[in-house]
Scaffold this motif. Sequence first.
Motif, short mmCIF file in Angstrom:
data_model
loop_
_atom_site.label_atom_id
_atom_site.label_comp_id
_atom_site.label_asym_id
_atom_site.label_seq_id
_atom_site.Cartn_x
_atom_site.Cartn_y
_atom_site.Cartn_z
N ARG A 122 59.03 39.70 42.26
CA ARG A 122 59.91 39.01 41.84
C ARG A 122 60.48 39.71 41.07
NH1 ARG A 122 56.23 36.99 38.56
NH2 ARG A 122 57.16 38.22 36.30
N ASP A 123 60.08 40.38 40.38
CA ASP A 123 61.59 41.85 39.74
C ASP A 123 62.25 42.87 40.41
OD1 ASP A 123 59.96 40.61 36.94
OD2 ASP A 123 58.71 42.93 37.12
N GLY A 124 61.47 42.61 42.22
CA GLY A 124 62.59 42.86 42.94
C GLY A 124 63.75 42.15 43.24
N LEU A 140 65.34 45.96 33.46
CA LEU A 140 64.50 45.92 35.23
C LEU A 140 63.75 46.55 35.37
CD1 LEU A 140 66.38 42.84 37.06
CD2 LEU A 140 63.80 42.67 35.94
N VAL A 141 64.61 48.44 35.77
CA VAL A 141 63.98 49.56 35.70
C VAL A 141 63.14 50.04 34.91
CG1 VAL A 141 65.33 52.08 36.10
CG2 VAL A 141 65.64 49.97 37.37
N ASP A 142 63.33 50.41 33.70
CA ASP A 142 62.35 50.34 32.70
C ASP A 142 61.18 50.40 32.77
OD1 ASP A 142 64.73 51.91 31.44
OD2 ASP A 142 65.45 50.93 29.94
N ASP A 143 61.45 48.57 32.75
CA ASP A 143 59.99 48.25 32.65
C ASP A 143 59.25 48.96 33.67
OD1 ASP A 143 57.84 45.89 31.83
OD2 ASP A 143 58.40 45.41 33.82
N LEU A 144 60.26 48.49 34.88
CA LEU A 144 59.45 49.19 36.28
C LEU A 144 58.73 50.88 36.30
CD1 LEU A 144 58.97 48.77 38.89
CD2 LEU A 144 60.71 50.26 39.77
N ALA A 145 59.59 51.17 35.75
CA ALA A 145 58.82 52.69 34.94
C ALA A 145 57.74 52.62 34.14
CB ALA A 145 60.16 53.76 34.91
N ARG A 146 57.56 51.96 32.59
CA ARG A 146 56.65 51.60 32.44
C ARG A 146 55.40 51.15 33.13
NH1 ARG A 146 60.65 49.82 28.83
NH2 ARG A 146 60.98 51.15 27.58
N ARG A 147 55.77 50.75 33.72
CA ARG A 147 54.34 49.45 34.61
C ARG A 147 53.69 51.24 35.92
NH1 ARG A 147 57.57 45.57 36.65
NH2 ARG A 147 55.63 44.76 38.15
N LEU A 148 54.63 51.71 36.27
CA LEU A 148 53.94 52.88 37.18
C LEU A 148 53.32 53.86 36.54
CD1 LEU A 148 57.53 52.51 39.46
CD2 LEU A 148 55.26 51.67 40.29
N GLU A 175 55.51 59.67 43.53
CA GLU A 175 55.65 58.73 43.95
C GLU A 175 56.42 57.36 43.35
OE1 GLU A 175 51.07 59.08 45.16
OE2 GLU A 175 50.97 58.66 42.89
N ALA A 176 56.70 57.54 42.30
CA ALA A 176 57.93 56.24 42.15
C ALA A 176 58.50 56.62 42.06
CB ALA A 176 57.70 56.38 40.02
N ILE A 209 63.27 57.73 36.01
CA ILE A 209 62.18 59.07 35.98
C ILE A 209 62.34 59.17 34.14
CG2 ILE A 209 63.28 61.72 36.21
CD1 ILE A 209 64.22 61.07 38.38
N ALA A 210 64.15 58.79 33.66
CA ALA A 210 63.42 59.79 32.12
C ALA A 210 62.75 58.42 31.64
CB ALA A 210 64.84 59.18 31.57
N THR A 211 62.66 57.42 31.99
CA THR A 211 61.87 56.39 31.18
C THR A 211 60.40 56.55 31.77
OG1 THR A 211 63.16 54.10 31.00
CG2 THR A 211 61.40 53.83 30.78
N TYR A 212 60.37 57.20 32.66
CA TYR A 212 58.78 57.38 33.57
C TYR A 212 58.73 58.21 32.39
CZ TYR A 212 54.46 58.88 36.42
OH TYR A 212 54.45 59.15 36.85
N GLN A 213 58.90 59.62 32.22
CA GLN A 213 58.70 60.60 31.39
C GLN A 213 58.50 60.53 30.15
OE1 GLN A 213 62.19 63.23 32.88
NE2 GLN A 213 61.40 64.05 34.43
N GLU A 214 59.49 59.69 29.33
CA GLU A 214 59.62 58.95 27.97
C GLU A 214 57.72 58.40 27.72
OE1 GLU A 214 61.34 56.84 25.52
OE2 GLU A 214 62.43 57.83 26.12
N ALA A 215 57.20 57.47 28.88
CA ALA A 215 56.21 56.71 28.79
C ALA A 215 54.73 57.23 29.30
CB ALA A 215 56.18 55.88 29.85
N THR A 216 54.71 58.59 29.48
CA THR A 216 53.96 59.96 29.64
C THR A 216 53.50 61.24 28.88
OG1 THR A 216 55.15 60.43 31.23
CG2 THR A 216 53.41 59.05 32.00
#
Length: 215
Positions: free
Chosen positions: A108-110, A141-149, A158-159, A207-214
């Motif tokens: 749905r988000d896609g 939407l991409v921010d939310d995706l990155a955090r969920r991944l 992989e993300a 990439i930036a949001t994923y790195q921030e989330a981890t």
Amino acid sequence: MSVVSAPDRQWLSLGPASRLAGVDPDTLRRWADEGRVEVYVTPGGHRRFDRRAIEALVLTRRPGARPLASLGASPERLARAYRRSYTSDAAAHVLPADDDAERERYRRDGRRLVEALVAHLDADAADGAGRTRSEAEATALVDDLARRLAASGTSLTEAVGLFVAARRPFLDELTGLGRRRALDAARLAALYERASGLLDRLLLRLIATYQEATR
């Protein structure tokens, strides 16, 4: 590069031509090198652009250009292109979801992301608010995706792979649009350029949001 003779036309050098077209010189130079824009090369190796061809290009970027949906690139058609891609290359689209509800949320988000991309491409250059609004929606939407991944344990590699695999059907569909509808080469080039640029910005954001989330 498309090289033509110089009949009695009004030829512009790279700087004036790029300003008239409303793009930066590097973009216009690349379009010329790829044969997307007619160009005459002087004996000294300088590019000259036909003013009438540039003006025709400008018209495709003004209000009144047909929206993508009317040309056959609706969000629904693009969503079907994604489904075909998932079927043919399932390994590249393995979603980190444990149940059907979570998988449906990703899909749905896609679809919402595709709608934001189409809205961004359909917004005229003069509609700065429309472009800003659609890009902001895509970014959220991409921010939310990155955090969920990140929360699912999906690696950054992989993300990124999921995002890259998902952008390919969108760009392929734009290219196919040009073949099916004999779309003006200048408009197709401009659409492809804008779509690629936005997708590149969204990938960097992922990439930036994923790195921030981890951290």
